[in-house]
Write a protein that holds these residues in place. Structure first.
Motif, PDB file in Angstrom:
ATOM      1  N   ASN A  56     -69.797  37.713   4.159  1.00  0.00           N
ATOM      2  CA  ASN A  56     -68.702  38.100   3.269  1.00  0.00           C
ATOM      3  C   ASN A  56     -69.236  38.719   1.975  1.00  0.00           C
ATOM      4  O   ASN A  56     -68.547  38.800   0.973  1.00  0.00           O
ATOM      5  CB  ASN A  56     -67.819  36.887   2.941  1.00  0.00           C
ATOM      6  N   GLN A  89     -69.801  41.481   9.808  1.00  0.00           N
ATOM      7  CA  GLN A  89     -68.869  40.544  10.434  1.00  0.00           C
ATOM      8  C   GLN A  89     -69.276  39.090  10.238  1.00  0.00           C
ATOM      9  O   GLN A  89     -68.436  38.197  10.258  1.00  0.00           O
ATOM     10  CB  GLN A  89     -68.744  40.858  11.928  1.00  0.00           C
ATOM     11  N   GLN A 130     -69.380  45.187   2.579  1.00  0.00           N
ATOM     12  CA  GLN A 130     -68.556  45.897   3.558  1.00  0.00           C
ATOM     13  C   GLN A 130     -69.329  47.103   4.088  1.00  0.00           C
ATOM     14  O   GLN A 130     -70.030  47.778   3.320  1.00  0.00           O
ATOM     15  CB  GLN A 130     -67.253  46.389   2.931  1.00  0.00           C
ATOM     16  N   SER A 133     -47.749  43.325   6.170  1.00  0.00           N
ATOM     17  CA  SER A 133     -49.132  43.635   6.533  1.00  0.00           C
ATOM     18  C   SER A 133     -49.378  45.136   6.484  1.00  0.00           C
ATOM     19  O   SER A 133     -50.441  45.594   6.046  1.00  0.00           O
ATOM     20  CB  SER A 133     -49.451  43.098   7.933  1.00  0.00           C
ATOM     21  N   ASN A 134     -48.385  45.913   6.911  1.00  0.00           N
ATOM     22  CA  ASN A 134     -48.489  47.368   6.860  1.00  0.00           C
ATOM     23  C   ASN A 134     -48.573  47.855   5.416  1.00  0.00           C
ATOM     24  O   ASN A 134     -49.351  48.753   5.087  1.00  0.00           O
ATOM     25  CB  ASN A 134     -47.278  47.992   7.550  1.00  0.00           C
ATOM     26  N   GLY A 191     -52.013  46.893   4.051  1.00  0.00           N
ATOM     27  CA  GLY A 191     -53.152  47.549   4.686  1.00  0.00           C
ATOM     28  C   GLY A 191     -54.046  46.588   5.440  1.00  0.00           C
ATOM     29  O   GLY A 191     -55.154  46.943   5.847  1.00  0.00           O
ATOM     30  N   LYS A 192     -53.583  45.369   5.616  1.00  0.00           N
ATOM     31  CA  LYS A 192     -54.336  44.361   6.369  1.00  0.00           C
ATOM     32  C   LYS A 192     -53.356  43.264   6.782  1.00  0.00           C
ATOM     33  O   LYS A 192     -52.237  43.179   6.266  1.00  0.00           O
ATOM     34  CB  LYS A 192     -55.461  43.757   5.519  1.00  0.00           C
ATOM     35  N   GLU A 193     -53.786  42.402   7.718  1.00  0.00           N
ATOM     36  CA  GLU A 193     -52.899  41.332   8.165  1.00  0.00           C
ATOM     37  C   GLU A 193     -52.783  40.272   7.071  1.00  0.00           C
ATOM     38  O   GLU A 193     -53.788  39.753   6.578  1.00  0.00           O
ATOM     39  CB  GLU A 193     -53.432  40.708   9.457  1.00  0.00           C
ATOM     40  N   VAL A 194     -51.559  39.961   6.694  1.00  0.00           N
ATOM     41  CA  VAL A 194     -51.305  38.936   5.681  1.00  0.00           C
ATOM     42  C   VAL A 194     -50.107  38.094   6.101  1.00  0.00           C
ATOM     43  O   VAL A 194     -49.286  38.530   6.912  1.00  0.00           O
ATOM     44  CB  VAL A 194     -51.002  39.552   4.289  1.00  0.00           C
TER      45      VAL A 194
END
Length: 358
Positions: A234, A231, A237, A101-102, A105-108
């Motif tokens: 979709n 939020q 951004q 995830s790091n 650059g996002k949670e995966v």
């Protein structure tokens, strides 16, 4: 025909000898169970370190250093396991996914990261890992698990000392003075971007971006309002970021440096027109501007952050002390474990040197 058969036999024989060579035992570790370190395992680890260091071929002494490190690793891990230290598969997966995830650059998830690699690089996850660090996913997880077990064991031995590490006010101020030239803030802007990806519908993206732009310019919606709209949608951004007057910021924004300099000539409150890129429509506004300056101890490390330079320097010094405590404990432990009862060199002297000349 006879020649082809002879070639086939020679190839099979050569492959067999090569495989047998890789199975040559170099050392045996036996703190708990008996584990052998083979020539093939050493070659694999040397390959990993060569990739990380950028050195094409390690010399004999460097290969011996890697072998020593592998022996130390097995000694500590076996001692840790014997002492009841463990890392569950669930804990390992959590740590591994946090690393991915790091990188992303996002949670995966692990699966999602593999899909990103396949989509962007046309490679399997294993191929990517092998090229980057010389290990497959499962091999790296096993390596990582051993590292975590060793770290936990050292922490259990020195936890109180590591957690109580501290520095004085004088140490912080001295470290700041020595590194003062590093604490420079370049000209910086706080910018807010609204980006509408085309996603196969360029005209629709333009219409939406223009509508959002008109609402913002007419003060019908704030930046907070745009973030809330994002939020629940979709389709675009909306994000704020601090942008420095440097080449890395230009690269991040995918613009040339001259364009970035033109942006810095704008005043606080400036709102751009809607403009088109290859993949989207967007506009931006400048929320704030900060002049370049030498940072003092009471200044935030960067605009918008609560952490001051003093706290940053103090934190780094404490981490340095903790690392020294950890490394000293590791060195003392390996020295204590390196006794004949715990390990044996299966090859040494000229015999070892000969095997390490691949």
């Amino acid at each position: 025909m006879k020649k082809n058969i002879l070639l086939s036999v020679f190839f099979v024989a050569t492959s067999f000898v090569f495989a047998q060579s890789n199975l040559q035992p170099l050392a045996t570790v036996k703190v708990g169970k008996s584990e052998t370190i083979t020539l093939g395992q050493l070659k694999a680890r040397v390959d990993v370190y060569q990739r990380q260091s950028g050195i094409t071929n390690f010399n004999l002494d460097q290969k011996k250093e890697v072998l020593d490190a592998m022996i130390d690793e097995r000694l500590v891990v076996q001692k840790a396991i014997k002492s009841g230290i463990s890392v569950t598969d669930s804990e390992l997966d959590q740590y591994f996914v946090a690393m991915l995830s790091n990188m992303a650059g996002k949670e995966v998830t692990e699966k999602e990261f593999g899909e990103i690699i396949q989509t962007e690089l046309s490679k399997t996850f294993d191929q990517y890992m092998k090229e980057q660090i010389g290990m497959t996913v499962s091999e790296y997880k096993n390596f990582l698990k051993n590292q975590l077990i060793a770290q936990r064991y050292i922490m259990s031995l020195k936890q109180k000392e590591i957690e109580s590490a501290s520095v004085t006010d004088a140490e912080v101020r001295d470290a700041y003075e020595i590194n003062k030239s590093a604490f420079v803030q370049s000209d910086t802007m706080k910018m807010f971007f609204v980006v509408v990806p085309k996603q196969g519908d360029a005209s629709g993206a333009k219409v939406l971006c223009t509508s959002l732009y008109n609402d913002y310019k007419a003060k019908k919606v704030t930046t907070d309002g745009l973030e809330k709209q994002m939020q629940s949608s979709n389709k675009f951004q909306a994000v704020s970021m601090y942008v420095g007057k440097n080449a890395s910021a230009a690269a991040l924004l995918r613009i040339d440096y001259s364009t970035l300099l033109e942006m810095f000539k704008r005043s606080k409150g400036f709102i751009s027109e809607v403009f088109e890129t290859e993949t989207d429509y967007q506009f931006y506004t400048i929320l704030d501007k900060y002049d370049a300056k030498m940072l003092g101890l009471s200044d935030p490390v960067s605009p918008g952050q609560a952490v001051t330079v003093y706290e940053y320097v103090k934190g780094n010094l404490i981490e340095e002390k903790r690392t020294i405590i950890f490394q000293t404990a590791l060195s003392e432990l390996t020295k204590e474990l390196r006794v004949p009862a715990n390990f044996k060199m299966e090859k040494s002297g000229a015999a070892l040197d000969k095997l390490l000349t691949w």
